[in-house]
Design an enzyme around this catalytic site. Structure first.
Site, PDB file in Angstrom:
ATOM      1  N   CYS A  58       0.842  -1.212   0.000  1.00 26.82           N
ATOM      2  CA  CYS A  58       0.000   0.000   0.000  1.00 26.82           C
ATOM      3  C   CYS A  58       0.871   1.253   0.000  1.00 26.82           C
ATOM      4  CB  CYS A  58      -0.907   0.021   1.227  1.00 26.82           C
ATOM      5  SG  CYS A  58      -2.058  -1.353   1.339  1.00 26.82           S
ATOM      6  N   ASP A 100      34.842  19.686  19.157  1.00 28.69           N
ATOM      7  CA  ASP A 100      35.248  21.048  19.484  1.00 28.69           C
ATOM      8  C   ASP A 100      35.697  21.044  20.945  1.00 28.69           C
ATOM      9  OD1 ASP A 100      35.398  23.933  19.350  1.00 28.69           O
ATOM     10  OD2 ASP A 100      33.554  23.936  20.538  1.00 28.69           O
ATOM     11  N   ASP A 146      30.429  26.357  15.256  1.00 24.87           N
ATOM     12  CA  ASP A 146      30.763  25.117  14.563  1.00 24.87           C
ATOM     13  C   ASP A 146      29.746  24.755  13.479  1.00 24.87           C
ATOM     14  OD1 ASP A 146      32.972  24.630  16.329  1.00 24.87           O
ATOM     15  OD2 ASP A 146      31.523  24.043  17.851  1.00 24.87           O
TER      16      ASP A 146
END
Length: 848
Positions: free
Chosen positions: A15, A446, A650
């Site tokens: 379906c 970081d 960042d």
């Protein structure tokens, strides 16, 4: 434009495949994703070329229903409750169908099998003369089962007529074939009774097949009921989030507290939260102090202290004290609403791993119908016209085939996985991100705010001579208080924590690049670097300078404090690693993931932090705009990279990485640059996200394996392929039972993800930085580097390079000819390594 829609009428993966195909055919549609589990569809289309009515018409033309999913005025909690109510209503109706089906199936089965099994039956069902009573009674018992399960016929034959058959079509065809065979048997019995042919009557009265039709419908309904009930459990995480949202808020208007529906709260309203109450919207505290439980949003079990100026988020629980806050985000903009939206979007998205199942589902049902027809014809020919044997095999093929299991294999695991992530404060934006995360082999971190606290703290206090610790801290904090330097805040904060009173400072002067000076009670004091004290002619003890150098070597910033008559002491501050950073790095490394630290700090500070935490590679003095380039360099080496950062500076790197994780998002979860949002500022959550991704993808692969293997084994068995060897023919009743349980097994397997718990190494496996004064002079932590070497041609070359590198003091090297590389462990400058290889007659082309 992206539009979410609800889709009705889907029962299996065939379906969803037909709906996708129909919508893709609409001009202007760029992308469409249909989710069988949530009965939803997300469409990305060009508004100038297509409209929502065009898309809905395409779905309806395919034989299904569609509507836009909610509107701007609908609360997420209300929308989810409406969906839950609809699902509960469907489950109740299915339960009713199941009860009725079993109520009539049990006597039908007993009656049909009574003669064969020797069970006692009333005399009216014995003998050739009662054959029509025996057969007609079975038909009457079957009719209620057919009636309550008419949905299979309505949907199945409708999709068959449109050329897009689904699972309901297989059930309808299989049970209809059994029913028609039974009706033919009835006519044969009537003919035999009318013409005195007792043998014909006996033959057909024992070969009615009516019970098979009833058994197929009942067992399929049982399977769908169990499947639906299990599927409901997969969205419990979202439902729990919805339940957190309070329905009312106490608003201050004209000095009077008024309780209003939360939908009526506007930005800027003053809201009162009393002990035990939930925060209704996001805002900033203006009056009062309290402890607030934010565990529902962040997973952090320790309550957060809140006072004027602090942010609060919707669904947080006020534990003690009352406070008044100003609403800053309401409705769909609150943290809770965005969390719910992200989880729902991820649950509705499709992982790339599901593509194979989608392709199979698109042709599965037509292929099964073809196999069933071929099976029936072959058996008819092989048995010399044995209709019973041919029908048995054909019907068994129809009812054992299960496209539903294929369709559920991926979405149920995605929904449970993303929901489990939300419980841990991990918001996964898409199934693609969840899948990509499991394959990463490098994580880029970081430093500031990710590995470290993001703000300096006072780490060392070294008074000189008769100066006491309290006196040094009092002078230092008093002198630094007027300063705007980040280190000044760390010193003032330390004095406040120790309840040390500050003295007023006059004639304060900031000396650029050197420090500050000022007068305290008429005496001049200085604070700054070594250059400032030398400029002022203040003598410095060599031993004290050595201590300052040791502090700097440990990644800390030493500050000298003095009066005109001499040095008072040294204070050192540093951006300290978070308590769990070392544990998180150790966890990444234990999973075979290389850990790279990127920072804009100077090399000395970066090396001190990186070595102490145990990262594999340190890249310092990297500007924010260059971080994305560093990530690209790693990807160019064939690495799958995840970037973990604060989502602001960042952002380019987060977007460039294969997977971007924004850490410490707190009350700002709408970070477009990140694929995954970590609500807490804890790197361990990134580890949990990777482990959850691996567990989810493993679960999906298990589901797909069982879905495929079930059909690969079941269809040939039902077709009678193994009959010549094993003499086994699969009865359609058992085929129906097997088909029903396949979907239940797939959903149940996915529900095992609800038991997921992160496996983290014990804390302290990688030591945290020690104060510099306790470090042994010259102590180093070995680093591992990989050198790419050009010019090696044979084992003799390897021996030359190996000797050259191992002759370097403190270095251990392993050289590999196949990869033309050398793995070096130890402490040595890159220039020393390159020179050693060059002297041996070879060339270093890269170091990582």
């Amino acid at each position: 434009m992206k539009q979410a829609c609800s889709v009705t009428g889907m029962t299996c993966s065939a379906c969803s495949a037909h709906v996708e195909k129909a919508v893709r055919g609409v001009p202007g549609v760029r992308e469409v994703s249909v989710n069988l589990l949530t009965n939803s569809m997300t469409v990305d289309f060009d508004e100038n070329a297509a409209g929502l009515p065009d898309i809905i018409r395409a779905v309806e033309k395919a034989g299904y229903g569609a509507a836009a999913a909610g509107n701007a005025k609908t609360r997420p909690a209300d929308a989810r409750r409406e969906a839950d109510d609809a699902a509960a209503k469907e489950l109740r109706h299915m339960k009713f169908r199941l009860i009725v089906s079993f109520a009539f199936l049990l006597p039908l089965f007993y009656l049909s099998m009574g003669h064969m099994m020797g069970w006692p039956l009333p005399g009216i069902f014995h003998g050739t003369e009662n054959a029509m009573v025996f057969a007609f009674t079975q038909l009457l018992l079957l009719l209620p089962i057919l009636y309550v399960n008419d949905k299979y016929y309505k949907v199945g034959f409708k999709t068959l007529a449109k050329g897009a058959p689904n699972m309901d079509a297989l059930i309808a065809l299989g049970s209809s074939a059994s029913l028609l065979y039974g009706l033919v048997a009835l006519y044969q019995i009537a003919w035999g009774l009318g013409h005195g042919d007792a043998a014909l009557v006996d033959k057909w009265s024992m070969d009615l097949y009516l019970e098979s039709a009833g058994m197929i419908l009942t067992l399929i309904t049982l399977g769908k009921f169990l499947e639906t009930r299990s599927k409901g459990k997969t969205s419990q995480a979202i439902s729990r989030l919805m339940d957190l949202a309070p329905k009312t808020a106490t608003v201050l208007r004209d000095g009077t507290e008024t309780e209003v529906p939360v939908e009526e709260v506007a930005v800027g309203d003053k809201i009162v939260v009393k002990p035990g109450g939930r925060v209704p919207v996001d805002g900033v505290v203006e009056e009062g102090w309290s402890s607030v439980d934010e565990s529902a949003l962040t997973g952090e079990s320790i309550p957060a202290e809140k006072g004027p100026g602090d942010k609060v988020a919707a669904a947080s629980i006020n534990q003690s004290g009352s406070f008044v806050f100003s609403a800053t985000r309401v409705g769909e903009d609150t943290t809770l609403a965005q969390m719910i939206r992200l989880v729902e979007e991820a649950s509705s998205s499709k992982a790339p791993i599901a593509k194979l199942a989608d392709k199979v589902a698109g042709v599965f049902v037509p292929a099964v119908i073809g196999i069933a027809l071929v099976t029936a014809l072959v058996w008819l020919l092989v048995t010399g016209g044995d209709v019973t044997r041919a029908l048995t095999a054909g019907v068994a093929v129809l009812v054992i085939s299960c496209p539903c299991a294929l369709g559920l294999a991926t979405p149920v695991a995605i929904m449970v996985g993303t929901g489990k992530g939300a419980e841990y404060g991990i918001l996964i934006k898409s199934a693609e991100a969840l899948e990509a995360l499991h394959a990463i082999d490098t994580v880029v971190l970081d430093k500031t705010g990710t590995l470290t606290e993001g703000k300096p703290r006072l780490t060392d206090l070294l008074p000189v001579g008769d100066t006491t610790r309290e006196e040094l801290l009092c002078v230092a904090a008093s002198l630094e208080k007027p300063s705007e330097h980040p280190l000044a805040a760390a010193i003032v904060s330390a004095a406040q924590e120790d309840n040390i009173p500050l003295a007023p400072v006059t004639d304060f002067l900031a000396l650029h690049g050197r420090g500050v000076q000022g007068h305290i009670q008429g005496e001049t004091f200085f604070a700054g670097n070594r250059a400032l004290l030398e400029e002022k002619g203040i003598p410095l003890d060599p031993a004290l300078l050595q201590q300052a150098d040791a502090l700097a070597a440990g990644g800390k910033t030493p500050l000298f404090f003095a009066r005109e008559t001499g040095l008072m002491g040294i204070l050192a501050a540093a951006d300290q690693p978070k308590a769990t950073s070392a544990q998180a790095v150790a966890a990444f490394r234990s999973m075979g993931i290389r850990v790279v630290m990127l920072t804009g700090d100077n090399a000395r500070t970066a090396q001190a932090v990186g070595k102490a935490l145990g990262v594999d590679e340190i890249r310092s003095e990297v500007l924010p705009q260059d971080k994305a380039r560093k990530v690209s360099e790693l990807q160019a080496q064939g690495r799958k990279v995840a970037m973990v950062g604060d989502g602001i500076n960042d952002a380019p790197a987060l977007a460039t990485a294969d997977v971007g994780l924004a850490i410490g998002a707190g009350t700002d979860v709408a970070m477009e640059s990140a694929d995954i949002v970590l609500m807490k500022s804890d790197l361990l959550d990134a580890v949990t996200a990777v482990q959850l991704s691996k567990a989810t993808i493993r679960n999906i692969k298990e589901n797909l394996f069982w879905a495929f293997i079930y059909n690969i084994i079941g269809i040939p068995l039902a077709a009678g392929v193994w009959f010549p060897l094993l003499h086994i023919m699969l009865n359609p009743m058992f085929a129906a039972a097997a088909m029903s349980m396949s979907s239940v097994c797939v959903v149940s397997n996915a529900l095992r993800l609800r038991l997921f718990k992160p496996r983290l190494p014990a804390g302290g496996e990688v030591p945290l930085p020690r104060p510099a004064e306790h470090q042994e002079k010259g102590e180093v932590i070995p680093m591992t580097k990989t050198l790419s070497i050009q010019g090696m041609m044979c084992p003799h070359c390897v021996a030359h390079v190996s000797k050259a590198l191992n002759d370097i003091p403190g270095v251990t090297a392993t050289v590999d000819l196949a990869s033309n590389s050398a793995t070096v462990t130890g402490e040595a400058e890159d220039a020393v390594l390159i020179q050693a290889v060059t002297d041996a007659g070879y060339t270093v082309t890269g170091i990582r």
